[in-house]
Write a protein that holds these residues in place. Structure first.
Motif, PDB file in Angstrom:
ATOM      1  N   TRP A   5      52.218  61.331  66.106  1.00 40.89           N
ATOM      2  CA  TRP A   5      53.816  61.765  65.739  1.00 40.89           C
ATOM      3  C   TRP A   5      53.834  63.219  65.621  1.00 40.89           C
ATOM      4  O   TRP A   5      53.357  63.570  64.485  1.00 40.89           O
ATOM      5  N   ARG A  38      63.601  61.719  63.946  1.00 45.30           N
ATOM      6  CA  ARG A  38      62.646  60.263  63.656  1.00 45.30           C
ATOM      7  C   ARG A  38      61.824  60.531  62.578  1.00 45.30           C
ATOM      8  O   ARG A  38      61.580  59.479  61.951  1.00 45.30           O
ATOM      9  N   GLU A  41      63.489  58.611  59.552  1.00 44.44           N
ATOM     10  CA  GLU A  41      63.873  57.382  59.708  1.00 44.44           C
ATOM     11  C   GLU A  41      63.012  56.485  58.951  1.00 44.44           C
ATOM     12  O   GLU A  41      61.911  56.855  58.515  1.00 44.44           O
ATOM     13  N   PRO A  42      63.436  55.348  58.570  1.00 43.76           N
ATOM     14  CA  PRO A  42      62.715  54.312  57.644  1.00 43.76           C
ATOM     15  C   PRO A  42      61.190  53.994  58.214  1.00 43.76           C
ATOM     16  O   PRO A  42      60.287  53.822  57.425  1.00 43.76           O
ATOM     17  N   GLY A  43      61.395  53.616  59.559  1.00 39.62           N
ATOM     18  CA  GLY A  43      59.979  53.261  60.022  1.00 39.62           C
ATOM     19  C   GLY A  43      58.892  54.482  59.837  1.00 39.62           C
ATOM     20  O   GLY A  43      57.744  54.117  59.622  1.00 39.62           O
ATOM     21  N   TYR A  44      59.362  55.732  60.089  1.00 35.98           N
ATOM     22  CA  TYR A  44      58.442  56.716  59.994  1.00 35.98           C
ATOM     23  C   TYR A  44      57.994  57.067  58.375  1.00 35.98           C
ATOM     24  O   TYR A  44      56.998  57.220  58.292  1.00 35.98           O
ATOM     25  N   ALA A  46      57.936  54.981  56.278  1.00 35.77           N
ATOM     26  CA  ALA A  46      56.983  53.941  55.719  1.00 35.77           C
ATOM     27  C   ALA A  46      55.515  54.477  56.022  1.00 35.77           C
ATOM     28  O   ALA A  46      54.534  53.961  55.437  1.00 35.77           O
ATOM     29  N   MET A  47      55.454  55.112  57.220  1.00 34.74           N
ATOM     30  CA  MET A  47      54.137  55.807  57.384  1.00 34.74           C
ATOM     31  C   MET A  47      53.821  56.754  56.684  1.00 34.74           C
ATOM     32  O   MET A  47      52.646  57.185  56.281  1.00 34.74           O
ATOM     33  N   GLU A  57      48.528  57.417  63.596  1.00 28.82           N
ATOM     34  CA  GLU A  57      48.575  55.830  63.660  1.00 28.82           C
ATOM     35  C   GLU A  57      47.082  55.339  64.692  1.00 28.82           C
ATOM     36  O   GLU A  57      47.157  55.859  65.655  1.00 28.82           O
ATOM     37  N   ASP A  60      46.119  49.570  62.409  1.00 27.18           N
ATOM     38  CA  ASP A  60      46.843  49.348  61.479  1.00 27.18           C
ATOM     39  C   ASP A  60      46.792  50.424  60.441  1.00 27.18           C
ATOM     40  O   ASP A  60      47.245  50.333  59.387  1.00 27.18           O
ATOM     41  N   SER A  62      47.310  54.320  59.097  1.00 21.76           N
ATOM     42  CA  SER A  62      48.341  55.542  59.172  1.00 21.76           C
ATOM     43  C   SER A  62      47.800  56.704  58.467  1.00 21.76           C
ATOM     44  O   SER A  62      47.196  56.153  57.187  1.00 21.76           O
TER      45      SER A  62
END
Length: 219
Positions: A5, A38, A41-44, A46-47, A57, A60, A62
């Motif tokens: 990313w 991005r 954002e919450p999903g990012y 989280a990583m 990534e 599983d 990160s």
């Protein structure tokens, strides 16, 4: 396939892409950061709770922090002797296991983050990401002078050397080379003579992975 990313004009993303190409490692890159968003954002988050790029990534798993990503990629995929590689040794080892050599490589990776990048940042942003009419050239040149003193350290170190450490290309060259592009590639600033750095950098410029990921115009 691993995912990376980050936007292509980030020096820290460029380091990771360069390393992947040196390893012949396939990947998917996903735009993130600055105009692409991005990264908040919450999903990012989280990583990568820092909300910065790059983030790796791998299934599983990160990982964030670009230099840590480089170490992981080479240890996981870099050739014989590395867990999970499943391939014969390449012509060179980007991150040799010998303790003194590995520590010497790590030194440069740490130095770029602790010392070089903070000094370089205001020069790059001032010359590349600030409109010409708004540039404070005395302040930019003062910062460039400080950067020049740091590059003189590497210039002295490169006496009698083809690469930053050891007898082969390593991730130390990737990290230093990516920042060197941002220093030697700028027009409009004064720099000290750096003959050894210049020769070393010219060798890096011939590498196809450098040409793909680091050589394009600074933006």
């Amino acid at each position: 396939m691993i995912k990376i990313w980050g936007r292509v004009n980030s020096v820290n993303v460029q380091k990771v892409l360069w390393c992947c190409d040196e390893l012949g490692l396939p990947y998917e890159r996903i735009d993130a950061g600055l105009q692409f968003g991005r990264n908040n954002e919450p999903g990012y988050l989280a990583m990568n709770p820092n909300g910065r790029v790059p983030t790796l990534e791998d299934g599983d798993f990160s990982l964030w922090e670009s230099n840590s990503i480089l170490r992981y990629l080479v240890m996981q995929y870099g050739g014989a002797g590395h867990p999970g590689s499943g391939r014969p040794a390449a012509g060179h080892d980007l991150y040799p296991a010998e303790p003194r050599l590995r520590a010497s490589i790590d030194r440069w990776l740490d130095w770029t983050l602790s010392t070089l990048q903070p000094a370089e940042r205001s020069v790059f942003w001032g010359m590349v990401r600030t409109p010409a009419a708004e540039r404070d050239m005395p302040a930019i040149q003062k910062a460039a002078d400080a950067c020049g003193k740091l590059w003189q350290m590497l210039d002295a170190h490169l006496e009698g050397r083809e690469f930053a450490e050891g007898k082969a290309f390593s991730i130390a060259d990737i990290v230093l080379g990516a920042y060197c592009r941002r220093y030697l590639g700028l027009d409009g600033i004064e720099r000290p003579a750096l003959p050894r750095v210049q020769k070393w950098y010219e060798g890096l410029q011939r590498r196809p992975a450098f040409q793909r990921h680091v050589a394009p115009a600074l933006t």
